[in-house]
Design an enzyme around this catalytic site. Structure first.
Site, short mmCIF file in Angstrom:
data_model
loop_
_atom_site.label_atom_id
_atom_site.label_comp_id
_atom_site.label_asym_id
_atom_site.label_seq_id
_atom_site.Cartn_x
_atom_site.Cartn_y
_atom_site.Cartn_z
N SER A 162 1.89 2.47 6.53
CA SER A 162 1.30 1.23 7.04
C SER A 162 1.64 1.10 8.52
O SER A 162 2.70 1.56 8.97
CB SER A 162 1.86 0.03 6.28
OG SER A 162 1.52 -1.19 6.93
N TYR A 189 8.83 -4.43 2.75
CA TYR A 189 7.59 -3.65 2.71
C TYR A 189 7.53 -2.70 3.90
O TYR A 189 7.25 -1.50 3.75
CB TYR A 189 6.39 -4.59 2.72
CG TYR A 189 5.07 -3.88 2.92
CD1 TYR A 189 4.50 -3.15 1.87
CD2 TYR A 189 4.40 -3.93 4.14
CE1 TYR A 189 3.29 -2.48 2.06
CE2 TYR A 189 3.19 -3.28 4.31
CZ TYR A 189 2.64 -2.55 3.28
OH TYR A 189 1.46 -1.89 3.47
#
Length: 327
Positions: free
Chosen positions: A186, A199
């Protein structure tokens, strides 16, 4: 007028710096725009007959399945819902005329599931693994307020799951001396990400793992790529309408696959490179300013999500009352 010694040195330094900047910019333009546009990436069909995609029934995973099937690769779909797997596999087989296999696997269950995937593909010539399955927060949140089960799921999927699946598939690729592993990280891993701390950290693990696996795998004929997407219009991101900066999953995947063999670490979609570049450039100029900007953005997203959740809960509570009145 003759230049002094120091003036000559200064000119040499300026010329050297200018040359370095020119070379770096030229390489950037080549990798991000020219080479992918010219189709100079790796021909995935030359790497084998099958593709394996985790998280294959929705979002980016489903888009990867469609794109790879569109190239003529047979596909192994891995997900935790057998009903959705069968539906997706039937759809792909009918539309693209390729063979499919399904593996029902909840990657949070650990080693037995990785072994199950390895068993399912042991006789297949796997060309591509897309390590896509992952989990995120419901919305940006303070670390201490994120539910324990959410943190555990993120770590199991984004860290242990990516590692376990790669470990199950890579040996066969290395033995055949060809294959491609695409690990989905990401953009949050490449820039400050307060309120998405666990995350972002889990995706930074994917980034680091991919870089080192790429160095190990390259001499053995295997390509490992890490993709760090920015915003994409999927259910996970809760972005409903695609835009230039937040493309549809199909648009993103089409762009990303063109970079295989050209970049080992990429955002996959050129506009997302601008996001990461802007934030990190701002960090170089004023780190506190960059952190403030990202924090405010995350808090705004959090605020909207909580207001929407509150409104939804209020509507649900009002439904029985309205039904009672109408009856």
């Amino acid at each position: 007028m003759a230049l002094s010694c120091w003036e000559k040195i200064a000119l040499v330094v300026v010329a050297a710096v200018g040359l370095r900047i020119t070379i770096r910019l030229s390489l950037l333009v080549w990798k991000k725009l020219v080479a992918p546009t010219l189709g100079l990436g790796l021909d995935l069909t030359s790497q084998g007959k099958w593709a394996v995609v985790t998280g294959a029934t929705d979002g980016l995973g489903k888009a990867f399945v469609r794109a790879l099937a569109g190239k003529g690769l047979d596909v192994v779909l891995v997900s935790r819902s057998m009903d959705r797997l069968k539906s997706a596999a039937a759809e792909i087989k009918q539309e693209f005329g390729v063979e499919t296999k399904v593996v029902e696997a909840d990657l949070t269950e650990g080693q037995p599931v990785y072994a199950k995937i390895g068993k399912a593909i042991e006789d297949l010539e796997v060309a591509v693994l897309v390590n896509n399955a992952g989990a995120s927060y419901d919305h940006p949140e303070l670390f201490v307020d994120v539910p324990e089960e959410t943190l555990a799921r993120i770590l199991q999927l984004n860290v242990a799951g990516v590692t376990g699946v790669a470990r199950a598939v890579l040996p066969g690729m290395m033995e055949r001396r060809k294959g491609v592993v695409i690990n989905i990280s990401s953009a949050a891993a490449a820039m400050p990400s307060p309120y998405l701390s666990v995350y972002a950290a889990s995706k930074a693990y994917v980034d680091k793992l991919s870089a080192d696996l790429a160095a190990e795998a390259a001499p053995r004929g295997v390509t490992v790529q890490c993709v760090l997407p920015g915003p994409v219009a999927t259910k996970m991101s809760k972005i409903k309408r695609p835009t230039w900066m937040a493309p549809s999953a199909d648009t993103f995947v089409e762009s990303s696959l063109r970079t295989v063999g050209i970049e080992s670490r990429t955002t996959g979609y050129p506009p997302h490179c601008l996001i990461v570049g802007f934030v990190n450039a701002l960090r170089c100029i004023c780190e506190k300013g960059a952190l403030w900007l990202v924090s405010r953005t995350m808090l705004n997203i959090r605020g909207r999500a909580l207001r929407k959740k509150t409104k939804s809960e209020a509507n649900i509570k009002n439904i029985p009352e309205r039904e009672g009145v109408s009856s």
